[in-house]
Motif scaffolding. Structure first.
Motif, PDB file in Angstrom:
ATOM      1  N   GLU A   4      -2.704   3.493 -11.122  1.00  0.00           N
ATOM      2  CA  GLU A   4      -3.389   2.226 -11.315  1.00  0.00           C
ATOM      3  C   GLU A   4      -2.578   1.270 -12.178  1.00  0.00           C
ATOM      4  OE1 GLU A   4      -7.332   2.918 -12.715  1.00  0.00           O
ATOM      5  OE2 GLU A   4      -7.914   4.097 -10.954  1.00  0.00           O
ATOM      6  N   LEU A   5      -1.293   1.560 -12.323  1.00  0.00           N
ATOM      7  CA  LEU A   5      -0.339   0.722 -13.066  1.00  0.00           C
ATOM      8  C   LEU A   5      -0.669   0.627 -14.546  1.00  0.00           C
ATOM      9  CD1 LEU A   5       0.248  -2.214 -10.539  1.00  0.00           C
ATOM     10  CD2 LEU A   5       1.347   0.014 -10.654  1.00  0.00           C
ATOM     11  N   LYS A   6      -1.303   1.648 -15.076  1.00  0.00           N
ATOM     12  CA  LYS A   6      -1.611   1.699 -16.508  1.00  0.00           C
ATOM     13  C   LYS A   6      -0.579   2.555 -17.220  1.00  0.00           C
ATOM     14  CE  LYS A   6      -6.597   1.184 -15.832  1.00  0.00           C
ATOM     15  NZ  LYS A   6      -7.934   1.811 -16.034  1.00  0.00           N
ATOM     16  N   HIS A   7      -0.212   2.110 -18.407  1.00  0.00           N
ATOM     17  CA  HIS A   7       0.726   2.880 -19.203  1.00  0.00           C
ATOM     18  C   HIS A   7       0.079   4.202 -19.595  1.00  0.00           C
ATOM     19  CE1 HIS A   7       4.001   3.631 -22.048  1.00  0.00           C
ATOM     20  NE2 HIS A   7       3.075   4.010 -22.901  1.00  0.00           N
ATOM     21  N   ASP A   8       0.759   5.301 -19.294  1.00  0.00           N
ATOM     22  CA  ASP A   8       0.213   6.633 -19.554  1.00  0.00           C
ATOM     23  C   ASP A   8       1.137   7.361 -20.520  1.00  0.00           C
ATOM     24  OD1 ASP A   8      -0.905   9.126 -19.552  1.00  0.00           O
ATOM     25  OD2 ASP A   8      -1.092   9.281 -17.375  1.00  0.00           O
ATOM     26  N   PRO A   9       0.695   7.579 -21.777  1.00  0.00           N
ATOM     27  CA  PRO A   9       1.564   8.256 -22.757  1.00  0.00           C
ATOM     28  C   PRO A   9       1.970   9.656 -22.326  1.00  0.00           C
ATOM     29  CG  PRO A   9      -0.313   7.213 -23.841  1.00  0.00           C
ATOM     30  CD  PRO A   9      -0.578   7.149 -22.388  1.00  0.00           C
TER      31      PRO A   9
ATOM     32  N   PHE B 110       0.845  -1.187   0.000  1.00  0.00           N
ATOM     33  CA  PHE B 110       0.000   0.000   0.000  1.00  0.00           C
ATOM     34  C   PHE B 110       0.888   1.248   0.000  1.00  0.00           C
ATOM     35  CE2 PHE B 110       0.746  -0.931   4.494  1.00  0.00           C
ATOM     36  CZ  PHE B 110       1.118   0.306   4.996  1.00  0.00           C
ATOM     37  N   SER B 111       0.381   2.331  -0.550  1.00  0.00           N
ATOM     38  CA  SER B 111       1.087   3.612  -0.547  1.00  0.00           C
ATOM     39  C   SER B 111       0.104   4.716  -0.190  1.00  0.00           C
ATOM     40  CB  SER B 111       1.716   3.884  -1.917  1.00  0.00           C
ATOM     41  OG  SER B 111       0.715   3.972  -2.918  1.00  0.00           O
ATOM     42  N   CYS B 112       0.586   5.682   0.602  1.00  0.00           N
ATOM     43  CA  CYS B 112      -0.240   6.791   1.085  1.00  0.00           C
ATOM     44  C   CYS B 112       0.242   8.088   0.446  1.00  0.00           C
ATOM     45  CB  CYS B 112      -0.151   6.914   2.603  1.00  0.00           C
ATOM     46  SG  CYS B 112      -0.461   5.388   3.496  1.00  0.00           S
TER      47      CYS B 112
ATOM     48  N   LYS C 115      -7.063  -1.666  -5.282  1.00  0.00           N
ATOM     49  CA  LYS C 115      -8.138  -0.712  -5.061  1.00  0.00           C
ATOM     50  C   LYS C 115      -7.568   0.553  -4.415  1.00  0.00           C
ATOM     51  CE  LYS C 115     -11.003  -1.353  -1.602  1.00  0.00           C
ATOM     52  NZ  LYS C 115     -11.969  -1.936  -0.633  1.00  0.00           N
ATOM     53  N   THR C 116      -8.418   1.580  -4.312  1.00  0.00           N
ATOM     54  CA  THR C 116      -8.058   2.842  -3.667  1.00  0.00           C
ATOM     55  C   THR C 116      -9.129   3.196  -2.649  1.00  0.00           C
ATOM     56  OG1 THR C 116      -6.890   3.670  -5.616  1.00  0.00           O
ATOM     57  CG2 THR C 116      -7.624   5.305  -4.020  1.00  0.00           C
TER      58      THR C 116
ATOM     59  N   ARG D  34      -3.491   3.712  -2.024  1.00  0.00           N
ATOM     60  CA  ARG D  34      -3.586   2.731  -3.119  1.00  0.00           C
ATOM     61  C   ARG D  34      -3.059   1.386  -2.644  1.00  0.00           C
ATOM     62  NH1 ARG D  34      -2.994   8.412  -4.486  1.00  0.00           N
ATOM     63  NH2 ARG D  34      -4.182   8.726  -6.416  1.00  0.00           N
ATOM     64  N   MET D  35      -3.756   0.337  -3.054  1.00  0.00           N
ATOM     65  CA  MET D  35      -3.373  -1.012  -2.658  1.00  0.00           C
ATOM     66  C   MET D  35      -3.031  -1.819  -3.906  1.00  0.00           C
ATOM     67  SD  MET D  35      -6.398  -1.763   0.117  1.00  0.00           S
ATOM     68  CE  MET D  35      -7.097  -0.441   1.101  1.00  0.00           C
ATOM     69  N   TYR D  36      -2.007  -2.679  -3.770  1.00  0.00           N
ATOM     70  CA  TYR D  36      -1.515  -3.459  -4.904  1.00  0.00           C
ATOM     71  C   TYR D  36      -1.292  -4.912  -4.488  1.00  0.00           C
ATOM     72  CZ  TYR D  36      -0.428   1.258  -6.563  1.00  0.00           C
ATOM     73  OH  TYR D  36      -0.518   2.585  -6.916  1.00  0.00           O
TER      74      TYR D  36
END
Length: 630
Positions: A599-604, A213-215, A236-237, A222-224
């Motif tokens: 959310e670990l999505k590739h962001d251009p 998790f990160s704060c 989730k967040t 955010r949780m991974y």
């Protein structure tokens, strides 16, 4: 009295000195070895009734007679000695920064009082003797046994070969595995850079390594899913609905089912980690101690929470607060069952001493002390012991989990290792004025001046670790896990943008350079930068990184560093660093250095141009200030 001229030692000035004869004598006839020793000594002329009588007799005879002893006493006077030293001895060079002398000549009373060294001269030089003993004891990792008489540096391939051959008993094979894990320190090259649109304050792996998790300062956690530590999945967040300034801390329950997180308020949010559960978090009011005043309000409603931890059985949460207290909250009873008032300033850090017992608590405060609390013997409200040694406030404390060793980070730019057996008793600690050994350094606005550092005279720590910077925020330190590192190291974040990893003897084992790994990894965004106080007019012209927290995966050579990061440390990142044997790239998929969003999505957009747009930025900032004024 002889007419023969005498030198300073009372011998004939015309006779050559003997090779074994000293050059100087003090007032008592003691031998000084050479002129350097004589120059280091201060003397005061001794006075006695016999000397006074002798002087009176000389005056009465009409002649002034001075004995050899009186001449030596006069020459021993500090002022006269310095006058004669100009002609008889070579001046001693002034002490420089590298001089390790602890003495200082302070006037006319003989040898001056000892003065404590300050600045870098007072630092203990690694390796630490106590730390080397800890390494040799086997408490912090295994030590390799000699298998042949030929001493050589053994590479990983050599160790793997011996492990695969299966030579030796099971104990020897286990030892090889432990020694192998000690060398797998993650590199600076980041496998993944997770970008946030707010500063990232903390992040930790679960005890089993399956969860992270990160704060962040946007009041989101955010949780991974990290069951595969090399390929994370977004979970989730959850939000803090009415937080103040930032989320200060978070703690995961031992069964990974609930996450508790806090802000600068007395209410802690308790949220389920199940991704299919979208219910609102439960609110745990730590100000509820079971007592109310006449108006119906709780007795202690106004304080912020800086640190919190779940107990080993998951039934309680301990918190360090801004009202100089430690609270223990019972989740089942839904109220605080204990409030400990034992510090003189904010309690920035708390933890349990042993995950198997909720009785022993550690707390670190801005009053520079670490206190140990035993809940089984607190009838008089006193602590069980005190650790003194930091000269500025504490930012974090961590327990090894064995009920014995404690690690702390301080604003005096040091991390310290403590042994529970060497703590001060409350009675001895109360006799010491802790305010006499601190400057009250304001770490949020100033840089630390090492030249003014003085060691604490009552320091009980075993080892002191240096090199990192503890500035601007409550930077954290940790023991390395037993599974992936054999408990060999301690490590800490740093304001200079790195994760420092030390051996137990205070030598540097490695460093993860997050600043260089993330530099210019996203373009400037005027809308985001205009919201930050650090950017306008100060440091916004360059990329900066402050690693506030780091977490070492319990089973894999992976470090996740959570940071203030970006142009003027305005935004945040969580970077994943793995051991890759010094290689800058690998053949794995995905490629190293990938940039993703929260959310670990590739962001251009993260790969866009980093072109500067200061004029537009300042226009927008001024417009927002005008709107706020209206």
């Amino acid at each position: 009295m002889s007419d023969t001229p005498l030198d300073l030692n009372g011998r004939s000035a015309t006779s050559p000195p003997s090779d074994n004869e000293p050059r100087y004598l003090d007032v008592n006839g003691a031998i000084l070895l050479d002129e350097t020793d004589a120059d280091d000594m201060d003397y005061a002329p001794a006075e006695s009734e016999e000397d006074d009588d002798l002087m009176d007799d000389d005056y009465n005879d009409g002649e002034f007679h001075v004995s050899r002893e009186q001449i030596m006493q006069l020459l021993g006077h500090a002022g006269l000695r310095r006058i004669f030293a100009d002609h008889t001895t070579q001046r001693r060079a002034p002490l420089d920064d590298d001089d390790d002398s602890e003495t200082d000549n302070t006037g006319y009373g003989g040898l001056g009082a000892r003065r404590k060294r300050k600045g870098r001269k007072a630092f203990e030089k690694p390796p630490s003797a106590e730390g080397k003993k800890l390494i040799a004891s086997g408490t912090f990792g295994a030590n390799e046994r000699t298998v042949d008489s030929y001493k050589r540096k053994k590479r990983l391939t050599y160790r793997l070969m011996h492990r695969e051959l299966g030579l030796g008993c099971s104990g020897r094979q286990k030892l090889r595995n432990n020694v192998i894990s000690q060398g797998l320190i993650p590199s600076s090259k980041a496998d993944t850079i997770i970008h946030y649109n707010a500063r990232c304050y903390s992040g930790q792996f679960s005890n089993d390594g399956n969860f992270f998790f990160s704060c962040a300062q946007d009041f989101k956690v955010r949780m991974y899913d990290t069951s595969n530590p090399y390929r994370w999945k977004y979970y989730k967040t959850v939000d803090y609905p009415y937080g103040q300034w930032t989320i200060t801390d978070a703690s995961l329950s031992p069964d990974n089912k609930f996450l508790a997180y806090s802000s600068i308020r007395s209410v802690v949010c308790l949220a389920p980690t199940d991704p299919s559960d979208n219910s609102d978090p439960h609110l745990l009011d730590f100000s509820n101690t079971g007592f109310r005043d006449r108006r119906g309000f709780h007795t202690y409603p106004y304080f912020g929470i800086w640190s919190l931890r779940f107990s080993g059985d998951g039934r309680e949460i301990v918190a360090g607060t801004g009202d100089r207290s430690v609270y223990v909250y019972d989740i089942e009873k839904q109220r605080s069952i204990l409030r400990i008032q034992g510090h003189d300033d904010d309690v920035n850090a708390v933890c349990y001493g042993d995950p198997n017992s909720p009785h022993i608590l550690y707390s670190g405060s801005d009053d520079t002390t670490i206190k140990v609390w035993d809940r089984r013997s607190m009838g008089d409200g006193r602590c069980a012991g005190v650790f003194l040694g930091h000269t500025e406030g504490l930012t974090y404390v961590d327990s090894k989990g064995d009920g014995r060793y404690v690690l702390s980070n301080g604003k005096d730019q040091t991390a310290k290792l403590w042994d529970l057996r060497s703590m001060l008793s409350p009675r001895d600690a109360n006799s010491i004025d802790i305010n006499a050994y601190t400057t009250g350094f304001e770490y949020r606005t100033n840089s630390y001046d090492e030249t003014e550092y003085r060691p604490h005279p009552h320091d009980r720590s075993l080892v002191t670790f240096r090199g990192h910077s503890v500035l601007k925020t409550l930077i954290r330190c940790h023991f390395s896990p037993p599974g992936s590192t054999d408990s060999r190291f301690v490590y800490s974040g740093s304001y200079d943008g790195s994760v420092y990893v030390w051996n137990m003897d205070a030598t540097l084992a490695g460093k993860v350079d997050v600043l260089n790994a993330t530099r210019n990894s996203r373009p400037r965004d005027a809308d985001l930068l205009a919201e930050t106080y650090d950017f306008i007019g100060r440091n916004g012209g360059q990329w900066q990184t402050c690693v506030r927290d780091a977490s070492w995966h319990p089973n894999a050579p992976v470090i996740a560093a959570t940071s203030w990061n970006g142009w003027g440390t305005s935004l945040g990142t969580c970077t994943v660093h793995t051991w890759n044997d010094g290689m800058e790239d690998d053949e794995g998929d995905p490629a190293m250095g990938q940039r993703v969003n929260s959310e670990l999505k590739h962001d251009p957009e993260l790969y866009g141009s980093a072109e500067r747009r200061p004029a537009s930025l300042f226009r927008r900032h001024r417009r927002r200030l005008a709107e706020d004024d209206e």
